[in-house]
Design a protein around this motif. Structure first.
Motif, mmCIF file in Angstrom:
data_model
loop_
_atom_site.group_PDB
_atom_site.id
_atom_site.type_symbol
_atom_site.label_atom_id
_atom_site.label_comp_id
_atom_site.label_asym_id
_atom_site.label_seq_id
_atom_site.Cartn_x
_atom_site.Cartn_y
_atom_site.Cartn_z
ATOM 1 N N GLY A 196 -21.936 -11.401 -1.423
ATOM 2 C CA GLY A 196 -21.995 -10.288 -2.368
ATOM 3 C C GLY A 196 -21.414 -9.024 -1.747
ATOM 4 N N LEU A 197 -21.662 -8.864 -0.469
ATOM 5 C CA LEU A 197 -21.171 -7.668 0.238
ATOM 6 C C LEU A 197 -19.666 -7.760 0.432
ATOM 7 C CD1 LEU A 197 -22.395 -5.219 1.668
ATOM 8 C CD2 LEU A 197 -22.531 -6.566 3.751
ATOM 9 N N PHE A 198 -19.200 -8.974 0.680
ATOM 10 C CA PHE A 198 -17.790 -9.175 0.967
ATOM 11 C C PHE A 198 -16.956 -9.139 -0.318
ATOM 12 C CE2 PHE A 198 -14.058 -11.596 2.173
ATOM 13 C CZ PHE A 198 -13.713 -10.896 3.305
ATOM 14 N N HIS A 199 -17.404 -9.832 -1.336
ATOM 15 C CA HIS A 199 -16.853 -9.801 -2.695
ATOM 16 C C HIS A 199 -15.334 -9.999 -2.754
ATOM 17 C CE1 HIS A 199 -16.236 -8.238 -6.866
ATOM 18 N NE2 HIS A 199 -17.173 -9.153 -7.020
ATOM 19 N N MET A 200 -14.938 -11.253 -3.009
ATOM 20 C CA MET A 200 -13.526 -11.632 -2.928
ATOM 21 C C MET A 200 -12.587 -10.830 -3.851
ATOM 22 S SD MET A 200 -13.362 -13.827 -0.532
ATOM 23 C CE MET A 200 -11.857 -14.753 -0.655
ATOM 24 N N PRO A 201 -12.930 -10.628 -5.137
ATOM 25 C CA PRO A 201 -11.972 -9.903 -5.989
ATOM 26 C C PRO A 201 -11.656 -8.501 -5.452
ATOM 27 C CG PRO A 201 -13.665 -10.940 -7.332
ATOM 28 C CD PRO A 201 -14.095 -11.107 -5.910
ATOM 29 N N SER A 202 -12.652 -7.835 -4.869
ATOM 30 C CA SER A 202 -12.379 -6.496 -4.311
ATOM 31 C C SER A 202 -11.454 -6.614 -3.106
ATOM 32 C CB SER A 202 -13.660 -5.806 -3.846
ATOM 33 O OG SER A 202 -14.684 -6.030 -4.736
ATOM 34 N N GLN A 203 -11.645 -7.683 -2.326
ATOM 35 C CA GLN A 203 -10.784 -7.858 -1.155
ATOM 36 C C GLN A 203 -9.325 -7.963 -1.568
ATOM 37 O OE1 GLN A 203 -11.737 -7.552 1.844
ATOM 38 N NE2 GLN A 203 -13.900 -7.427 1.302
ATOM 39 N N ASP A 204 -9.097 -8.739 -2.618
ATOM 40 C CA ASP A 204 -7.723 -8.924 -3.093
ATOM 41 C C ASP A 204 -7.122 -7.565 -3.492
ATOM 42 O OD1 ASP A 204 -5.481 -10.539 -3.980
ATOM 43 O OD2 ASP A 204 -6.086 -9.962 -6.009
ATOM 44 N N ALA A 205 -7.911 -6.761 -4.190
ATOM 45 C CA ALA A 205 -7.402 -5.452 -4.637
ATOM 46 C C ALA A 205 -7.059 -4.564 -3.435
ATOM 47 C CB ALA A 205 -8.451 -4.771 -5.513
ATOM 48 N N HIS A 206 -7.928 -4.557 -2.427
ATOM 49 C CA HIS A 206 -7.654 -3.730 -1.240
ATOM 50 C C HIS A 206 -6.398 -4.219 -0.527
ATOM 51 C CE1 HIS A 206 -11.184 -1.252 -1.390
ATOM 52 N NE2 HIS A 206 -11.980 -2.301 -1.450
ATOM 53 N N PHE A 207 -6.267 -5.554 -0.435
ATOM 54 C CA PHE A 207 -5.113 -6.082 0.289
ATOM 55 C C PHE A 207 -3.818 -5.732 -0.440
ATOM 56 C CE2 PHE A 207 -1.935 -9.261 1.292
ATOM 57 C CZ PHE A 207 -1.835 -9.033 2.654
ATOM 58 N N ARG A 208 -3.823 -5.809 -1.763
ATOM 59 C CA ARG A 208 -2.597 -5.486 -2.516
ATOM 60 C C ARG A 208 -2.218 -4.008 -2.353
ATOM 61 N NH1 ARG A 208 -0.691 -9.514 -5.703
ATOM 62 N NH2 ARG A 208 -2.001 -11.367 -5.643
ATOM 63 N N ARG A 209 -3.211 -3.169 -2.236
ATOM 64 C CA ARG A 209 -2.914 -1.745 -1.980
ATOM 65 C C ARG A 209 -2.269 -1.571 -0.606
ATOM 66 N NH1 ARG A 209 -8.167 1.703 -3.979
ATOM 67 N NH2 ARG A 209 -7.803 1.541 -6.199
ATOM 68 N N LEU A 210 -2.735 -2.357 0.347
ATOM 69 C CA LEU A 210 -2.137 -2.285 1.691
ATOM 70 C C LEU A 210 -0.669 -2.706 1.623
ATOM 71 C CD1 LEU A 210 -2.516 -2.105 4.881
ATOM 72 C CD2 LEU A 210 -2.932 -4.559 4.788
ATOM 73 N N LEU A 211 -0.414 -3.829 0.946
ATOM 74 C CA LEU A 211 0.957 -4.337 0.828
ATOM 75 C C LEU A 211 1.885 -3.308 0.201
ATOM 76 C CD1 LEU A 211 1.038 -8.013 -0.423
ATOM 77 C CD2 LEU A 211 1.543 -7.118 1.837
ATOM 78 N N ALA A 212 1.363 -2.639 -0.814
ATOM 79 C CA ALA A 212 2.195 -1.682 -1.551
ATOM 80 C C ALA A 212 2.677 -0.542 -0.646
ATOM 81 C CB ALA A 212 1.408 -1.121 -2.730
ATOM 82 N N ARG A 213 2.033 -0.347 0.500
ATOM 83 C CA ARG A 213 2.425 0.748 1.398
ATOM 84 C C ARG A 213 3.361 0.278 2.518
ATOM 85 N NH1 ARG A 213 -2.811 3.890 3.176
ATOM 86 N NH2 ARG A 213 -1.570 5.780 2.960
ATOM 87 N N ILE A 214 3.656 -1.021 2.545
ATOM 88 C CA ILE A 214 4.545 -1.540 3.600
ATOM 89 C C ILE A 214 5.969 -1.587 3.048
ATOM 90 C CG2 ILE A 214 5.074 -3.557 5.048
ATOM 91 C CD1 ILE A 214 2.053 -4.165 5.049
ATOM 92 N N PRO A 215 6.935 -0.938 3.722
ATOM 93 C CA PRO A 215 8.307 -0.908 3.183
ATOM 94 C C PRO A 215 8.860 -2.324 3.026
ATOM 95 C CG PRO A 215 8.084 0.538 5.101
ATOM 96 C CD PRO A 215 6.808 -0.213 4.993
ATOM 97 N N ALA A 216 9.327 -2.636 1.820
ATOM 98 C CA ALA A 216 9.785 -4.001 1.525
ATOM 99 C C ALA A 216 11.081 -4.336 2.247
ATOM 100 C CB ALA A 216 9.970 -4.160 0.021
ATOM 101 N N GLY A 217 11.922 -3.320 2.478
ATOM 102 C CA GLY A 217 13.238 -3.601 3.063
ATOM 103 C C GLY A 217 13.236 -3.657 4.578
ATOM 104 N N GLY A 218 12.085 -3.853 5.207
ATOM 105 C CA GLY A 218 12.025 -3.958 6.665
ATOM 106 C C GLY A 218 11.971 -2.608 7.365
ATOM 107 N N GLY A 219 11.738 -1.512 6.632
ATOM 108 C CA GLY A 219 11.625 -0.183 7.264
ATOM 109 C C GLY A 219 10.384 -0.107 8.153
ATOM 110 N N GLN A 220 10.401 0.892 9.061
ATOM 111 C CA GLN A 220 9.281 1.004 10.004
ATOM 112 C C GLN A 220 8.057 1.636 9.349
ATOM 113 O OE1 GLN A 220 10.266 3.071 13.573
ATOM 114 N NE2 GLN A 220 12.381 2.363 13.495
ATOM 115 N N VAL A 221 6.882 1.212 9.832
ATOM 116 C CA VAL A 221 5.657 1.809 9.312
ATOM 117 C C VAL A 221 4.605 1.789 10.425
ATOM 118 C CG1 VAL A 221 4.773 -0.387 8.360
ATOM 119 C CG2 VAL A 221 4.091 1.773 7.327
#
Ligand code: HEM
Length: 521
Positions: free
Chosen positions: A158-183
């Motif tokens: 209940g604390l871990f809650h998978m659907p919330s994990q997916d949402a957090h992970f997708r937000r992380l991905l959205a901040r990583i430059p897709a074209g191989g730029g540095q971050v």
């Protein structure tokens, strides 16, 4: 005249009474120390700079290490000269330093009751921000709080809650430059860990990963929280000296932190007052209903101050949570062979599917990689205890440091996880190298390996942390064909409440077009 003489006599009697009481007390302490010395055959240990009777040089060197925020690295320069356990003077106080596996086990496990972790060590750190925290408690008060924490983590799904994990992970991905730029991956992981942990603790996400959506209240809280944590670390490292430094915005930041938590607690109590329906375990989506630590805490107490202090204490772990993931990615970005093997093992196990809650308890090769990252970059590299009675350490005495060492009541001890994790006697001549394969032979309870400490006061959140980091790392590995370092500088340790790289962690990541997460870019 008569009265003056009488008061003089009274004063003299009082003085002699106090002197005798003091001397008797000292004699009793001395006798008790002698008993421990004789029964355990303790011998004198090494003292750093024995000629520096007041320890002024030591104080100067330690303050320098604290100001540079690299105490673990500083201690590492001293083991070779003084051995794995030695004593240093700080004015009148003799502080014992150790990285010896047997001593660490003794202090944290076998004789843990002889050593306090809370009041005398951390009271000044937590006084303004969370004085009722488990971190400050010892004895019966600690046992009671520890029990409440054990129950919080017993309902992990209940604390871990998978659907919330997916949402957090997708937000992380959205901040990583897709074209191989540095971050700076470290900065991204700190934001993610703050969101994930705050949500797990309070049920409320401060949206660090989507700053444009942050409200003014969230923004002020996140900024104040970061400053409070940095100051608490300084308080811990400088001890009483801290009060002489400028306090900056400390009081205002503490007020913002507390007000943020108070508003959430008040809302929770209002919700509870309105609710009449039974508490469901499983939601419509088949997942366990999301529960925060706050939901658990209100079952045990209705004291809002007790609840606030508990929530603040674990909120402080966001940097350690980021630390475990960042350390792992740091090594992966510099060891393409390990990354390739890890990626193969992850794709063989779950392909491109999101791992289930049960699966994230597995991934043995990933666990080895994380163990190795935690060994070389432990998020909490240094810790402390204080003896609450005359006691001893199994090693550190005698010319070779192989005999027992007397530890007197009130004597502080500094424990170096960083130093223990690099000991060649335990980890071999390649102890400084990143080699996950060493965990094929080494058991996880190898003496001297203690990233979450060991014994009764080991980290209560360990299983939660492991699930959280495994989930994120599995999904990262699924999403990227390559993760490559874009910074040749070596790791520059900076220890606040947790370890981080002061240069950040600059990398570029190459997305896998087959990954299901790819639409997140
Ligand atoms: C990689 C991340 C983490 C690491 C390396 C870590 C490590 C530690 C260590 C070394 C201690 C012992 C402190 C001491 O007594 O001197 C500790 C205590 C504790 N940790 Fe963690 N921690 C992490 C994350 C977390 C998280 C995310 C939570 C909660 C969600 C948490 C909850 C606690 C609690 C409640 C204690 C107090 C235990 C006690 O005093 O009995 N930790 N942690």
């Amino acid at each position: 005249m008569y009265l003056t003489t009488l008061s003089q006599v009274c004063l003299a009697l009082l003085f002699s009474h106090l002197s005798i009481t003091y001397l008797l007390h000292q004699a009793k302490r001395w006798r008790s120390a002698q008993q421990v010395r004789a029964s355990r055959q303790c011998k004198a240990g090494k003292t750093e700079r024995p000629w520096d009777v007041l320890g002024l040089r030591k104080i100067a060197a330690s303050v320098r290490a604290v100001v540079r925020e690299n105490p673990a690295e500083y201690l590492d320069t001293l083991w070779a000269d003084h051995g794995d356990t030695y004593v240093a003077r700080f004015l009148g106080v003799r502080v014992a330093f150790t990285r010896d596996a047997a001593n660490l086990r003794h202090i944290l496990h076998t004789r843990w009751l002889d050593f306090d972790a809370g009041r005398s060590i951390r009271e000044h750190m937590m006084r303004d921000i969370s004085p009722r925290s488990i971190a400050v408690a010892d004895g019966a008060a600690w046992r009671e709080k520890r029990n409440v924490w054990r129950l919080q983590f017993s309902r992990l799904p209940g604390l871990f809650h998978m659907p919330s994990q997916d949402a957090h992970f997708r937000r992380l991905l959205a901040r990583i430059p897709a074209g191989g730029g540095q971050v700076d991956v470290q900065a991204l992981l700190v934001d993610m860990a703050t969101d994930v942990l705050q949500e797990a603790v309070t049920g409320d996400c401060p949206d660090c990963q989507v700053p444009h959506r942050q409200s003014e209240r969230q923004r002020r809280f996140v900024q104040a929280a970061a400053r409070v944590q940095r100051n608490v670390a300084w308080l811990g490292n400088l001890g009483p000296l801290y009060q002489y430094l400028p306090q900056g915005s400390w009081k205002a930041d503490v007020a913002v932190y507390k007000a943020y938590m108070d508003a959430i607690i008040t809302r929770k109590f209002q919700e509870i007052a309105k609710t009449t329906s039974p508490d469901p375990q499983v939601g419509d989506d088949g997942n366990e209903v999301r529960r925060s630590i706050l939901d658990g805490l209100v079952r045990y107490t209705d004291d809002p101050l007790e609840i606030r202090d508990a929530m603040i204490t674990v909120s402080f772990s966001n940097d350690s949570l980021a630390g475990i993931m960042a350390a792992t990615v740091w090594f992966l970005s510099r060891h393409a062979d390990v990354y390739a093997e890890l990626r193969r093992s992850v794709l063989d196990t779950v392909g491109y599917e999101e791992p289930t809650y049960q699966q994230i308890g597995g991934f043995p090769y990933l666990q080895q990689v994380v163990n190795e990252a935690l060994r070389l970059l432990p998020p909490i590299p240094v810790n402390a205890r204080i003896a609450n009675k005359n006691t001893w350490l199994p090693t550190g005495g005698g010319p070779e440091g192989k005999d027992s060492l007397l530890i007197k009541k009130g004597q502080p001890l500094v424990l170096s996880t960083w130093g223990a994790h690099r000991h060649p006697d335990v980890f071999g001549d390649d102890a400084e190298e990143f080699r996950p394969g060493r965990w094929d032979e080494l058991p996880i309870d190898t003496p001297g390996y203690l990233p979450f400490l060991i014994g009764p006061r080991t980290c209560s959140g360990q299983t939660y942390v492991q699930r959280q980091s495994t989930y994120t790392l599995v999904r990262l590995v699924q999403s990227f064909v390559r993760i490559e370092s874009r910074d040749d500088r070596p790791y520059a340790p900076r220890t606040r409440l947790a370890l981080s790289n002061r240069n950040g962690m600059w990398m570029s990541m190459t997305p896998d077009p087959l990954a299901k997460t790819v639409e997140g870019f």
